[in-house]
Design an enzyme around this catalytic site. Structure first.
Site, PDB file in Angstrom:
ATOM      1  N   ASP A 271     -47.420  56.813-150.016  1.00 26.30           N
ATOM      2  CA  ASP A 271     -47.502  55.208-150.637  1.00 26.30           C
ATOM      3  C   ASP A 271     -46.766  54.411-149.602  1.00 26.30           C
ATOM      4  O   ASP A 271     -46.142  54.965-148.719  1.00 26.30           O
ATOM      5  CB  ASP A 271     -46.941  55.173-152.042  1.00 26.30           C
ATOM      6  CG  ASP A 271     -47.088  53.934-152.487  1.00 26.30           C
ATOM      7  OD1 ASP A 271     -47.937  53.217-152.382  1.00 26.30           O
ATOM      8  OD2 ASP A 271     -46.278  53.631-153.613  1.00 26.30           O
TER       9      ASP A 271
ATOM     10  N   ASP B 198     -45.261  50.912-150.675  1.00 29.51           N
ATOM     11  CA  ASP B 198     -44.055  50.102-151.381  1.00 29.51           C
ATOM     12  C   ASP B 198     -43.090  51.012-151.802  1.00 29.51           C
ATOM     13  O   ASP B 198     -43.522  51.976-152.632  1.00 29.51           O
ATOM     14  CB  ASP B 198     -44.677  49.054-152.406  1.00 29.51           C
ATOM     15  CG  ASP B 198     -45.420  47.949-151.663  1.00 29.51           C
ATOM     16  OD1 ASP B 198     -45.138  47.406-150.755  1.00 29.51           O
ATOM     17  OD2 ASP B 198     -46.525  47.815-152.026  1.00 29.51           O
TER      18      ASP B 198
END
Length: 566
Positions: free
Chosen positions: A107, A109
């Protein structure tokens, strides 16, 4: 005797020979810290010679055991026992060998890009102003500022009751951690601020129990019919704002619909993201907001150098990801990844087959080409995991995916697709540093020992002994509150209630093979390292508690002492 717990938690211990309660002159019976042995029982730590006479009064015997245990706990914990846990370590819930992992997914963030806490007040302030300016909430709400020490991740919010609370793995509310605004008096224009709801009121609100039924609890993605769990780090300012708005309305005697208020606050927080405000703040000052960028570069470069394939699946837009990756890795960052997918719309990316992949050109504009393969160095938008698996053939345990959100990032991948998963938990670093303190170690150890004494000595039911047991219970509760406050004054640790795992911990264990404070922890291990989880004993496999551990005495069976019950 409750004060003894305060002294213990502060790291100040009774000198050898000191005591607080009544103490008989004779020495202790068969073994320090043990109750009267059952018929035929022998404690391995007991001397072979005949035991000395026990104190005549049961209450005196209890205090004698208490003092013995205090000295034993003191001897058990030399100063060097602290700082045993490494905040930069990786912790395993399931055995996994990195030698078998060929493909690494990430991912963006709070995984590749870790953000400083300076972002949270910005989100809070912007959403607060959106409520006032666009949703026409009272101007007085602007008087609230973000409180970074109020909430922790993993809390639940009961929408209909406007109650923010911490729930354990067994669906019980941890008493003392349910918060809601409480006005000074019904017609008051002033208010006290956010206050814990009394335990009796919490129990009354849930029909005479502190248990939350399964049907009311969060569903698979943390959203139940009336209760929501806040699972990502971005939810910290949302919880703070929600609590402040409820506080204002209750404190000023304003009527409101709980469901509408909750939706408005949630939408205001969403608008901060949808309108790109957060992206603008980070892009303007990446040095301030992005942490450990050089370590992210080191992790990715090392994996590629060892022949691993990398991919990125994020909900963030390409322009934002591109600027951040250029800051952390450099202009050629896309050459490190075999596949890059932006605006993926997780978690539906993992379950909805209907959304096709779209290719972006160098400027980020959509292309209309039919996607027959996912090319290295290219950028794709949306799509779905089923097409991803078909086009890449990256399946099963040879794929390891890292993310910070247990539901949106990890749950589907582990449960439905058999990928290995790694959870990024930034709070872990701070919690381990607290666990490593002498204050925490001494407080917890004495708390466990005292709990063992309470369990063992409850067979004494005369009036004086009951007073002793009540004093121990009071001290134990003080110790639990002190230990809780070391992590967070309102809610304690994100991983534990007083003694049970939290609901967050339960999900962490279920949805992740590994967990760590940051991606940079991978730099401390070889790329072929095997992680072995520690065998955590079940209750029937753990005969040693702290009181027995100090003395070598087995906890069970002492059924002979309770024969009169049968």
């Amino acid at each position: 005797m409750a004060g003894a717990g305060l002294l213990a938690a502060a790291g100040r211990w009774l000198p050898r020979g000191a005591h607080r309660g009544p103490r008989a002159a004779s020495s202790s019976p068969s073994c320090p810290g043990c109750g009267p042995p059952g018929p035929g029982a022998h404690c391995p730590a007991a001397p072979r010679s005949a035991p000395s006479p026990a104190p005549a009064e049961p209450s005196a015997l209890l205090w004698a055991r208490y003092q013995d245990m205090r000295r034993l706990v003191h001897d058990l914990l030399p100063p060097e026992v602290c700082s045993l846990l490494n905040p930069a370590a990786i912790y395993a819930n399931n055995e996994i060998s990195l030698r078998d992992v060929e493909v690494y997914g990430f991912d963006y963030d709070y995984t590749l890009a870790q953000y400083s806490d300076a972002l949270h007040p910005q989100i809070f302030n912007a959403a607060r102003d959106i409520l006032v300016e666009h949703y026409k909430y009272p101007e007085g709400i602007r008087s609230y500022d973000y409180n970074p020490s109020f909430a922790i991740r993993g809390l639940h919010y009961d929408i209909q009751k406007s109650l923010l609370m911490k729930i354990d793995a067994f669906h019980y509310v941890q008493l003392g951690t349910a918060y809601r605004s409480v006005p000074t008096r019904p017609s008051a224009r002033c208010f006290r601020g956010l206050q814990p709801v009394p335990d009796e009121e919490v129990i009354d609100l849930y029909g005479g129990t502190q248990h939350i039924p399964l049907y009311q609890m969060s569903g698979f993605y943390g959203k139940g019919p009336s209760i929501k769990q806040f699972m990502d780090i971005f939810s910290l300012p949302e919880m703070a704002l929600l609590s402040c708005v409820v506080d204002y309305f209750l404190g000023h005697g304003l009527e409101f619909d709980q469901a509408h208020l909750y939706k408005d606050v949630t939408d205001a927080i969403r608008d901060v993201h949808v309108k790109g405000l957060m992206y603008q703040w980070i892009e303007r000052d990446m040095e301030k907001y992005i942490l450990r960028g050089d370590e992210t570069f080191a992790v990715l470069s090392r994996l590629v150098a060892h022949g691993k394939q990398l991919f990125l699946i994020t909900n963030s837009p390409f322009s934002f990801v591109d600027k951040g990756m250029r800051h952390m890795v450099g202009p050629d960052w896309r050459h490190l990844f075999d596949v890059v997918i932006v605006q993926a719309d997780k978690p539906s990316f993992f379950t909805d087959r209907r959304k096709p992949f779209r290719k972006l050109d160098e400027t980020g504009s959509l292309q209309w080409d039919r996607i027959t393969g996912l090319e290295k160095g290219k950028i794709y938008r949306q799509g779905n995991l089923f097409d991803f698996l078909r086009l890449t053939e990256w399946r099963g345990p040879r794929v390891l995916y890292f993310g910070d959100h247990l539901y949106s990032d990890l749950a589907d991948l582990m449960l439905r697709h058999g990928w290995r998963t790694g959870a990024i938990i930034p709070e872990l670093e701070r919690e381990i540093r607290i666990i490593n303190t002498e204050q925490y170690m001494h407080s917890l150890t004495w708390q466990q020992a005292l709990t063992g004494l309470l369990e063992r000595m409850q067979t004494y039911q005369d009036a004086e002994s009951l007073q002793v047991l009540a004093a121990w219970m009071k001290e134990r509760q003080e110790l639990r509150c002190i230990t809780k406050a070391l992590f967070n004054a309102q809610f304690g640790s994100i991983f534990r209630t007083f003694h049970n795992p939290t609901y967050f911990s339960r999900r962490l264990v279920r949805f992740s093979d590994l967990y760590m404070a940051s991606l940079s922890c991978l730099l401390n291990y070889r790329v072929d390292f095997t992680f072995y989880p520690r065998r955590t004993p079940l209750q029937h496999e753990a005969p040693l508690w702290m009181d027995q551990l100090c003395t070598g005495c087995m906890k069970t069976p002492f059924l002979g002492d309770m024969a009169h019950i049968r």
